[in-house]
Design an enzyme around this catalytic site. Structure first.
Site, PDB file in Angstrom:
ATOM      1  CG  HIS A 131       2.199  -5.035   1.257  1.00 16.40           C
ATOM      2  ND1 HIS A 131       2.521  -4.192   1.013  1.00 16.40           N
ATOM      3  CD2 HIS A 131       2.661  -6.138   1.393  1.00 16.40           C
ATOM      4  CE1 HIS A 131       3.816  -4.730   0.567  1.00 16.40           C
ATOM      5  NE2 HIS A 131       3.891  -6.004   0.980  1.00 16.40           N
ATOM      6  CE  LYS A 173      17.445  -6.520  -4.241  1.00 14.22           C
ATOM      7  NZ  LYS A 173      17.145  -7.668  -3.273  1.00 14.22           N
TER       8      LYS A 173
END
Ligand code: R5P
Length: 278
Positions: free
Chosen positions: A118, A177
């Site tokens: 990850h 965002k």
């Protein structure tokens, strides 16, 4: 050398065995009535390759028991390295889960191989790790599959997506965002125009599907013609696939690090060649 196929990775272990022309050892895995697990391995080789994705706590115990049962050198392949998202202390007092997992695996293993762990932070807790990048395979899967755009769900994932998009020969971008007001956050592609385009959201992991579902809703609001998703590790927890499809996403494409019906790409060959180079 024999290969040990753990319950989470039978197909990938078989594919690696075929590629390396190795034998798969006879194994017995079982669960006792009280829930405890058991492993027995019948192999007289003095080197072993254990293949075990960590999708669950049970997988981790099977991996530990398998390595404990073996003698000689152990090479451990963890195609999907679970627990890697808890790679640091986010809230004081937390366990760094991946550090605990790394200590256990490296206590047994000569070398550890994984696919797209990850984060760099997660990888930093290992000393014997080789991390193999399967993003070019995702790109190859989409090469010559028509005009499309690959989108990262956030800026942090952009580097990964760029690798896939370069192999696919398509455009790439990430979702930024934007805070609309105190209660509303919306996502917009940073640069590309997506109206009437086919978009593939590319991520390393799809777990609950929340990230993909939110991104896809927004992309369709912005006029995307079709939204699909591709990832390395399709963990798909808690009926995620059902929720992803019912949100309008047309296709889920993943590798076989987590084996499922969505494993349309195999990482066997890149793992086999990484193993040859160890
Ligand atoms: C986050 O850092 C990861 O790269 C994935 O975006 C995340 O794990 C996906 O999780 P979920 O499917 O639960 O939204």
């Amino acid at each position: 050398m024999d290969i040990i196929a753990c319950p989470s990775s039978p197909l990938l272990a078989k594919r690696i065995a075929e590629s390396l022309k190795l034998n798969i050892a006879e194994v017995e895995f079982k669960r006792f009535p009280d829930g405890e697990l058991y492993a027995r391995i019948n192999s007289s080789e003095d080197e072993h390759l254990v293949v075990c994705s960590l999708r669950s706590n049970e997988d981790l115990i099977f991996l530990i028991l398998s390595m404990e049962a073996l003698k000689g050198k152990i090479y451990t392949v963890v195609p999907y390295m679970g627990y890697a998202r808890q790679d640091k202390v986010f809230l004081s007092g937390e366990a760094v889960s991946i550090r605990a997992v790394a200590k256990i695996i490296e206590n047994y293993a000569e070398k550890v191989l994984t696919v797209n762990i990850h984060s760099k932070d997660a990888a930093s807790h290992f000393t014997k790790l080789k991390d193999v990048d399967a993003m070019p395979l995702i790109g190859n899967y989409y090469a010559e599959k028509g005009d499309l755009i690959m989108l990262a769900p956030d800026k942090g994932s952009l580097e990964r997506v760029k690798v896939a998009a370069k192999s696919a020969g398509c455009e790439w971008d990430y979702l930024e965002k934007k805070r609309i007001d105190a209660y509303t956050v919306e996502f917009y592609p940073k640069k590309v125009e997506i109206e009437n385009r086919r978009v593939v959201i590319v991520d390393d992991i799809i777990s609950t599907g929340g990230t993909v579902i939110e991104a896809s809703k927004q992309l369709r609001k912005l006029g995307a013609r079709e939204v699909e998703t591709a990832c390395i590790h399709a963990v798909l927890a808690s009926f995620a696939a059902v929720r992803i499809f019912s949100s309008g996403v047309k296709e889920i494409v993943a590798t076989d690090t987590v084996e499922s019906i969505f494993s349309k790409i195999s990482v066997a060959e890149i793992l086999a060649s990484a193993l040859k180079d160890l």
